[in-house]
Structures are given as structure tokens and as C-alpha cells.
Write a protein that holds these residues in place. Sequence first.
Motif, PDB file in Angstrom:
ATOM      1  N   GLY A 165       0.790  -1.225   0.000  1.00  0.00           N
ATOM      2  CA  GLY A 165       0.000   0.000   0.000  1.00  0.00           C
ATOM      3  C   GLY A 165       0.816   1.267   0.000  1.00  0.00           C
ATOM      4  N   GLY A 166       2.133   1.153   0.224  1.00  0.00           N
ATOM      5  CA  GLY A 166       2.992   2.330   0.216  1.00  0.00           C
ATOM      6  C   GLY A 166       3.188   2.910   1.601  1.00  0.00           C
ATOM      7  N   ILE A 167       4.017   3.951   1.675  1.00  0.00           N
ATOM      8  CA  ILE A 167       4.233   4.649   2.943  1.00  0.00           C
ATOM      9  C   ILE A 167       2.917   5.285   3.370  1.00  0.00           C
ATOM     10  CG2 ILE A 167       5.508   6.521   4.068  1.00  0.00           C
ATOM     11  CD1 ILE A 167       7.729   6.052   1.997  1.00  0.00           C
ATOM     12  N   GLY A 168       2.481   4.988   4.567  1.00  0.00           N
ATOM     13  CA  GLY A 168       1.193   5.488   5.019  1.00  0.00           C
ATOM     14  C   GLY A 168       0.041   4.581   4.662  1.00  0.00           C
ATOM     15  N   GLY A 169       0.346   3.301   4.385  1.00  0.00           N
ATOM     16  CA  GLY A 169      -0.709   2.324   4.121  1.00  0.00           C
ATOM     17  C   GLY A 169      -1.463   1.983   5.398  1.00  0.00           C
ATOM     18  N   PHE A 170      -2.281   0.949   5.329  1.00  0.00           N
ATOM     19  CA  PHE A 170      -3.142   0.609   6.465  1.00  0.00           C
ATOM     20  C   PHE A 170      -2.344   0.212   7.702  1.00  0.00           C
ATOM     21  CE2 PHE A 170      -7.105  -0.716   3.784  1.00  0.00           C
ATOM     22  CZ  PHE A 170      -7.234   0.598   3.371  1.00  0.00           C
ATOM     23  N   ASP A 171      -1.106  -0.198   7.524  1.00  0.00           N
ATOM     24  CA  ASP A 171      -0.250  -0.530   8.665  1.00  0.00           C
ATOM     25  C   ASP A 171       0.142   0.689   9.480  1.00  0.00           C
ATOM     26  OD1 ASP A 171       2.949   0.172   7.733  1.00  0.00           O
ATOM     27  OD2 ASP A 171       1.418   0.048   6.175  1.00  0.00           O
ATOM     28  N   ALA A 172      -0.036   1.887   8.919  1.00  0.00           N
ATOM     29  CA  ALA A 172       0.465   3.116   9.535  1.00  0.00           C
ATOM     30  C   ALA A 172      -0.636   4.146   9.741  1.00  0.00           C
ATOM     31  CB  ALA A 172       1.585   3.710   8.683  1.00  0.00           C
ATOM     32  N   VAL A 173      -1.859   3.660   9.950  1.00  0.00           N
ATOM     33  CA  VAL A 173      -2.972   4.559  10.272  1.00  0.00           C
ATOM     34  C   VAL A 173      -3.605   4.081  11.580  1.00  0.00           C
ATOM     35  CG1 VAL A 173      -3.426   5.079   7.850  1.00  0.00           C
ATOM     36  CG2 VAL A 173      -4.699   3.230   8.958  1.00  0.00           C
ATOM     37  N   PHE A 174      -4.342   4.963  12.216  1.00  0.00           N
ATOM     38  CA  PHE A 174      -5.060   4.602  13.431  1.00  0.00           C
ATOM     39  C   PHE A 174      -6.458   4.111  13.063  1.00  0.00           C
ATOM     40  CE2 PHE A 174      -1.746   7.210  15.234  1.00  0.00           C
ATOM     41  CZ  PHE A 174      -1.483   6.593  16.450  1.00  0.00           C
TER      42      PHE A 174
END
Length: 345
Positions: free
Chosen positions: A98-107
Motif C-alpha cells: 500500500g505504500g508509505i502510510g498504508g493501512f499498517d500506519a494509520v489509526f
Amino acid sequence: MSINTEFKTETYLLKNANGLKLHLINYGGRITNLEVPDRNGNFENVVLHLNTKDYLKSNPFIGALIGRYANRIANACFKLNGQSFRINNNEGTNCLHGGIGGFDAVFWTVKKLSDTKVLLTYDSPHLEMGFPGNLKVKVYYELTNANELKIDYYAVSDQETVINLTQHSYFNLTADFNKKITDHEVFINADAFLPTSGNIPTGEIRPVKDGVFDFRIPKRIGLAIDVNDDQLNTAGGYDHCFVLNRDHSDLTLAATAYDEGSGRFLEVFTTEPGMQFYTGNSLDGSLKIPNEPGNYEKRSGFCFETQHFPDSPNQPAFPSVVIKAGEEFSSTTVYQFSVKAREDK
């Protein structure tokens, strides 16, 4: 990457009637602890985890929900209905997970439904990371009394888009993260896998028969992982999508893993057509193991990432990852834990 300080990291606990425990956090929907018994009834955590503050730093997707597109998209672009979409590239020229800021990096918004089940939701706006459509995502984590971690994924978009979701927990059934996973015995229910060039599938669906990618009869991960094979050499181990043998049921057995020392046995069932088998090749000792000596070294954990195929938006011969406006995407994966008695030698 900057983290939205409007939110704070919160932890949630699930526990089933048999004593299995799962901890997760709202940041990235990450599973941070999964305690399952060994053959002697000792409960220990079997997933790689970090100190809470370290999840907010760069790390290889440890325990995270992955989207909008799990795995890789070549050259970080694809066409849909004749329109080109340029998405975020974060692995050379390619888009990974998903790129930088994908679902792994959201609240994610987390709602605890019971002692055994939570609902995670996230609304991904149109063109977030370059993907079209306002996408509403729901993910359920549930610990069943059959000692299963059941994950149900749902999503709907207001316009046609592509989607591929997975969970990126690293398992080590020994529960000793200073031990490598090379002695785990793995079975993968696949007659073929997708060879890659530059981490992108070439389009070939290659039979595994009698080769280093043949896990149709259970074998140790370490048996062939270091042999001189062009696919293994390039990836530094296994990091490939297997084409699962599907039966007519909704949930099909995808893979198993067994640690003889602890007796822990993991079975994976999924509705997905593929599974990325990843052996922690990029773990490099830079991440500390919380509350014990040592760091996560190469092959400290393995991933069974159930999913559609990498780069499917650019490879029409692969199963489609397109959903129409208003069409619901759904997918289920189950990780079931049990124990085996020690075999007499």
C-alpha cells in the motif's frame, strides 16, 4: 513519515474460554501478542512484537493489517478503465503493502464487541496513497473456542478500485525469538508458485514439483532455504506467493507449521487464492526483542500472508482484484492452534 498526533495508541485484549489471549493496538490494527499453549499447557506468545513506541517507527510491518494492496504493484502504477493511477512507491520503484502510510500506519477505530471479538474500521479517502475511491474497511478479529484466530475482512468503495488485504504477523512457535524458525516443519497446499524478477511476479505460474518450493509434503523450512537457487538467492530466502489448491468449500487449508520442541501446530484456512510465505529475510538485528535479551535477527519469524496475487492490477491473467462501486469485498482467514504429542524417535 509523520504520525497523526491527534490519536494515541490504545491496547485491546481478547481471551477465549481456553485461555488463549490476543493483544492488539489501534495503530495499524497490529497484533502485538498471541498466547497459545505448548504440549505441556504452558501459554506463551508466538508472534513477534515490539515496544509500543517502536511500532510508530519504521519496521517491517510487524503484526499489521495490510492495505490497500497487500504485496507489490510494479512501478507503483496501474490502469483501471483506461485511466492510469500513480501510487506511492516505497520499495525502489514498486509499491509494497500500500505504500508509505498504508493501512499498517494509520489509526483504526476499534470497538470491542465481546471478550473474544473486536471490530476495526477505517475510512480510506479517494486517492489516499494514489488509490481511487473512498473505501470503507471493516476487519473483525475473533478468538474462537476452537482455538482459532478468525479474521474477517470487508470493504466497499464508492467507485471502482483494486483491493488486496492481509495480516502480517510473524510467527515463531518456539516462543523463543532468539531462535530461528528454520526447524519449523511447514506444509503448503500448493502445486505452483509465482517466480519473481525484481520482486514482481514474471507472470509464470511455475510447478513446485520436486523443487525447493515444494512443501506439499511437510518439511523443515531450513532444509533448502540456503541452496543455490536463483529465486531464493534474490529474496534471501522464501518471499513468494504460492498458488493455493482450492477445493469447493469456502475455507480451504492453505498451510501448516509445526514446532516439534513445543508441540505447537498451526493450521491456516482461507478463502483467498494465494499465500505469501515469507521467512523474515529482512530482519537484520536492528529491532529489540521487548523484555528479554537479544534482537530480531534474520529468520526470527515467518509469515503466512493469505491474499490475492502480487501485481494483479497489471497482470490480467491473475485472479481479479477489482471491485465495482458499491460492491462488497469480503475475505476470511483462520489461524487454528493445537498441539501434537512428541513422536518417539
